[in-house]
Every structure is written in structure tokens, then in C-alpha cells.
Design a protein around this motif. Structure first.
Motif, short mmCIF file in Angstrom:
data_model
loop_
_atom_site.label_atom_id
_atom_site.label_comp_id
_atom_site.label_asym_id
_atom_site.label_seq_id
_atom_site.Cartn_x
_atom_site.Cartn_y
_atom_site.Cartn_z
N GLN A 239 -0.03 -9.00 4.98
CA GLN A 239 -0.07 -7.87 4.35
C GLN A 239 -0.34 -7.89 2.87
OE1 GLN A 239 3.71 -5.42 5.21
NE2 GLN A 239 4.32 -7.32 6.31
N ASP A 240 -1.46 -6.90 2.60
CA ASP A 240 -1.69 -6.62 1.18
C ASP A 240 -1.53 -5.53 0.65
OD1 ASP A 240 -2.86 -7.02 -1.46
OD2 ASP A 240 -4.85 -7.02 -0.85
N HIS A 241 -0.46 -5.13 -0.09
CA HIS A 241 -0.35 -3.71 -0.59
C HIS A 241 -0.97 -3.47 -1.72
CE1 HIS A 241 3.05 -2.71 2.33
NE2 HIS A 241 3.18 -3.89 2.54
N ARG B 199 -3.56 1.84 -3.61
CA ARG B 199 -3.89 3.01 -2.63
C ARG B 199 -4.01 2.56 -1.17
NH1 ARG B 199 -8.62 6.42 -6.12
NH2 ARG B 199 -7.15 6.89 -7.99
N VAL C 53 -2.96 -0.20 2.10
CA VAL C 53 -2.02 -1.24 2.60
C VAL C 53 -3.11 -2.00 3.69
CG1 VAL C 53 -0.30 -2.22 4.12
CG2 VAL C 53 -0.14 -0.06 2.25
N THR C 54 -3.40 -3.27 3.37
CA THR C 54 -4.31 -4.00 4.24
C THR C 54 -3.47 -5.20 5.18
OG1 THR C 54 -6.15 -3.92 2.72
CG2 THR C 54 -6.37 -5.57 4.53
N LEU C 55 -3.67 -5.00 6.46
CA LEU C 55 -2.84 -5.84 7.47
C LEU C 55 -4.13 -6.44 7.93
CD1 LEU C 55 -0.67 -2.99 9.13
CD2 LEU C 55 -0.10 -4.29 7.19
N ALA D 74 4.22 -0.22 6.99
CA ALA D 74 2.86 0.15 6.31
C ALA D 74 2.70 1.57 6.38
CB ALA D 74 1.71 -0.36 6.97
N ALA E 77 4.75 3.56 3.54
CA ALA E 77 4.16 3.33 2.16
C ALA E 77 3.65 4.62 1.73
CB ALA E 77 3.30 2.19 1.99
N LYS F 18 0.34 5.43 2.31
CA LYS F 18 -1.23 5.13 1.86
C LYS F 18 -2.15 4.77 2.85
CE LYS F 18 1.10 2.19 -1.80
NZ LYS F 18 1.01 0.96 -2.39
N VAL G 291 -4.41 2.90 5.16
CA VAL G 291 -4.27 1.47 6.14
C VAL G 291 -5.21 0.96 6.76
CG1 VAL G 291 -2.51 0.23 7.74
CG2 VAL G 291 -1.55 2.05 6.48
N CYS H 239 -2.33 10.82 5.72
CA CYS H 239 -3.17 9.33 5.63
C CYS H 239 -4.07 9.17 6.50
CB CYS H 239 -2.23 8.28 5.12
SG CYS H 239 -1.05 8.47 3.94
#
Length: 401
Positions: free
Chosen positions: A311-313, A316, A318-320, A341, A344, A346, A348, A378
Motif C-alpha cells: 500500500q502507498d498512501h 490524494r 491510495v495505490t494498492l 483504502a 481513506a 481518496k 484508489v 471517489c
């Protein structure tokens, strides 16, 4: 046209996030503890068939959801997809969206069961709308009978069904009915009609209209209706009223109920003919290619590995990033990550660059992730999708855009 934001219930799920370890040498995803009385879309055992969510849930589970919703007064929109639903959803985008926005989609028709088996989905039998109605009706041992409101049906059918239900003990008690006549979903949404329904104090609203009109009407009035449980159960009202006889159980078990329905209602032959021919086309162009592509991807990457998710938060987004097989075996690992996610609030992005296999169960989870995010305003985007996987998405009915 109604938007997803307007139709989706907001804040339905509540959860607590906390870290855990598997004790097997690799970090476990964040665990999420749900209130047992609360259901969110990501917790559903849902599969994607031709873009339609199908819940692998039996009658006991359905009745439990209904009883929970009645007790807690939480909204529960039930859809019962049959062959006509699958076919109509392919060309009517708003109709398909009505199924996606439902809180529970149970298999009504045997052709859908057969397609599910072909794809490898663990659904062995139907959980038809009429069967749900009968199961609730026969639940005489429940502490309190569900209060029912009947809407639609042929002239006089709702009143006859109500009298029949109230003349004998059981798990359902009809507290009102209304027949607006043959008019549009918009005309059926007048203030006086909605006010009459809400004033009944019912727990369960059963609509009996044409499938597309019924779904449209329920979604149009989603936020105006006070009754917690809503479903379009089609012919169930006619069966209760005695205006149409239901097929014997042996015909239903063999998938031949359609023959009986044509005997009872001859005008249905054209619909069954059109749906049947359309389904043959979908089998050739979508279902069988989906089965072959998922089989080939699974066969060429049979390494027994587990799915890992990083996960990369960002500020703006969130990348999974997924790695390994995204399939039914590893859905439980993905659910808490997806839920966190979505929490959050945001955008995704799900990266499939290192995914070696995918199936209908994981597509169903992605469908629910997209639904949950859209309800919050989102979006979910899928990147790193290989050409073969893109074909699986297309054949499965999940839009990459």
C-alpha cells in the motif's frame, strides 16, 4: 437519471483497523473488526457474472439478513437476478446499475445457476424471490411476524394476497397494499403514493411490476421510502394471490419452470424466446471465453503462491499493488486492505502488473470496491492490466474505464 451518490446508503459500515501478524514470516494486512450486526459490500461473498453481482448465499443467510435489517431498521435492497435480468443488464446500463447498487443479489433462475457452475462459482441452487417469500411466510416460529406492504401486481391481486396471508398464522402479516395501475415509474412515485406506503409502518416492501420498472421505481424512491427492506419479487405476489399457479417443485428443480409459466401466462413465450437466444449468444461471446481465459491464466501460473498487497498512501491517491494470484483463495487477504483504502476517502488505484491470475470472485470484490468508493464520491482505477487479463475483465463484464 439518479446518481450512485444519491442512491447508495452512506455510512452503512463501521469498523476498527488494527495490525496483526500471521506468524508465518510475512506481514499480514491490517485486520478490520466489524460489528456483527453491520454488513458492508466488501464483506459479501459476491461474484461477478457478465457485470452483475451474484451473492453466493443460501436461504438461511438471506433470511438472517432480512431479520437483522428488520430488527435494526437498516435499509436492505434485495434483487433476485434471473436470465431476464442478465440479458437486460447487457444493454440497459441503468438496469445493471440497479443490481450493482442492491445490498443483496440472490440467484433466481436456474440458467444463472448453470452459468455459475460453468464459471466455477459455488452456487448449487436458486434462492428465488418466490422461495424467499414462502420461507418468510412459513416461519411461524419467529418472535414477531414481519409486517408486509404489497405494491403493484394485476388489479385486485395485492388485496387477495393480503387477505390470504392474514387469514392464517405465519411469519408475514400484510399491513397494506397499493396498486397504482399501468403507469410509468415516475407516475408511481407521486408524494401521495409514497406517503401511503410509509404510513403503513411495514418492515418489508414487496414490489410486483415488470423487472425494469420495478428496479427503476425502487431506486428512484430509495431515499424517500421509510420501509427498511425492499425487493422486487415479480410473480411472488401473483402466486400468493392465486392468480397464477406456481410450477411443481420437480419442474423447478429441473430448470423447467419456464415451460409451466408459459402454460399459465402464454404471453411470456416471446420474452423467454428472446432471453434464451440472447443468452446463447452471450455464452459464445462472453461466458465460454471467460472460462477459457481464466483457465489458461491459472494453468500457466500454477505456482501455489500467495497474494501479497503493498500500500502507498499518497496525499490524494491510495495505490494498492497486487502480486500473485488474485482469486477466491486470497479474497480474505484483500478485503481488509480494500476496506481500509476505501475508508481513506481518496482515489484508489489498483495495480495488476504482477498479478498472474484472476477469477469471478475477485472481479466481484473489485465491483464492490468500486461501488463503495463511488458512494463516497471517489473512484477506483485499475492499471497494469495485461492484454489477457483485460479480456477477462471484458468477458466478465467489469469495465476497466
Amino acid at each position: 437519471m439518479l446518481t450512485t451518490q444519491e442512491l447508495q446508503e452512506v455510512g452503512r459500515s463501521s469498523y476498527r483497523v488494527g495490525g496483526q501478524s500471521t506468524g508465518r514470516g510475512r506481514p499480514e494486512v491490517d485486520a478490520v473488526t466489524l460489528d456483527p450486526a453491520v454488513h458492508d459490500d466488501l464483506s459479501r461473498d459476491v461474484y461477478c457474472i457478465l457485470g452483475v453481482p451474484i451473492d453466493a448465499i443460501g436461504m438461511r443467510g438471506v433470511l438472517g439478513r432480512i431479520r437483522d435489517a428488520a430488527r435494526c431498521k437498516t435499509r436492505l435492497l434485495i434483487s433476485t437476478p434471473n436470465l431476464n435480468f442478465l440479458v437486460a443488464s447487457q444493454w440497459d446500463r441503468s438496469f445493471r446499475q440497479s443490481l450493482i447498487l442492491s445490498d443483496l443479489c440472490t440467484v433466481d433462475g436456474m440458467p444463472v445457476v448453470w452459468i455459475a457452475r460453468l464459471i466455477g462459482i459455488p452456487i448449487k441452487s436458486r434462492t428465488a424471490g418466490a422461495d424467499i417469500f414462502d420461507a418468510l411466510k412459513s416461519d411461524a416460529g419467529s418472535a414477531n411476524a414481519l409486517k408486509l406492504f404489497l405494491f403493484g401486481g394485476p388489479q385486485g391481486a395485492a388485496e387477495r394476497a393480503a387477505r390470504t396471508l392474514n387469514s392464517e398464522p405465519g411469519g408475514l402479516r400484510c399491513v397494506g397494499w397499493s396498486n397504482p395501475g399501468y403507469c410509468s415509474a415516475e407516475e408511481m412515485s407521486r408524494d401521495d403514493i409514497i406517503e401511503e406506503i410509509n404510513a403503513s409502518g411495514a418492515d418489508f416492501l414487496v414490489a410486483s411490476l415488470s423487472s425494469q420498472k420495478g428496479q427503476s421505481w425502487l431506486l428512484r424512491n430509495h431515499d424517500r421510502l421509510a420501509i427498511p427492506i425492499r425487493a422486487h419479487l415479480g410473480a411472488a405476489l401473483n402466486f400468493q394471490a392465486g392468480t397464477v399457479r406456481r410450477a411443481p417443485s420437480v419442474l423447478r428443480s429441473l430448470g423447467l419452470e419456464w415451460m409451466w409459466r408459459i402454460k399459465e401466462e402464454p404471453y411470456l413465450w416471446r420474452r423467454y424466446w428472446n432471453d434464451g437466444t440472447a443468452m446463447l449468444g452471450l455464452l459464445v461471446t462472453h461466458v465460454m471465453p471467460f472460462v477459457l481465459c481464466t483457465w489458461w491464466m491459472r494453468r500457466t501460473h500454477e505456482r501455489g503462491e500467495a497474494l501479497t498487497i503493498t500500500q502507498d498512501h499518497g496525499a490524494r491517491v491510495v495505490t494498492l499493488s497486487l502480486s500473485g494470484p488474485a482469486d477466491a483463495r486470497h479474497v480474505d487477504r484483500a478485503i481488509p486492505v480494500f476496506r481500509a483504502a476505501a475508508a481513506a476517502r481518496k482515489r484508489v488505484t489498483v495495480d495488476f502488473s504482477n498479478v498472474c491470475a484472476i477469477d469471478a470472485r475477485f472481479l466481484g470484490l473489485l465491483l464492490m470496491l468500486r461501488k463503495q468508493l463511488e458512494a463516497q464520491g471517489c473512484v477506483a482505477s485499475f492499471v497494469g492490466v495485461s492484454p489477457l487479463m483485460a479480456r477477462i475483465f471484458r468477458f466478465g463484464g467489469l469495465d476497466l474505464s
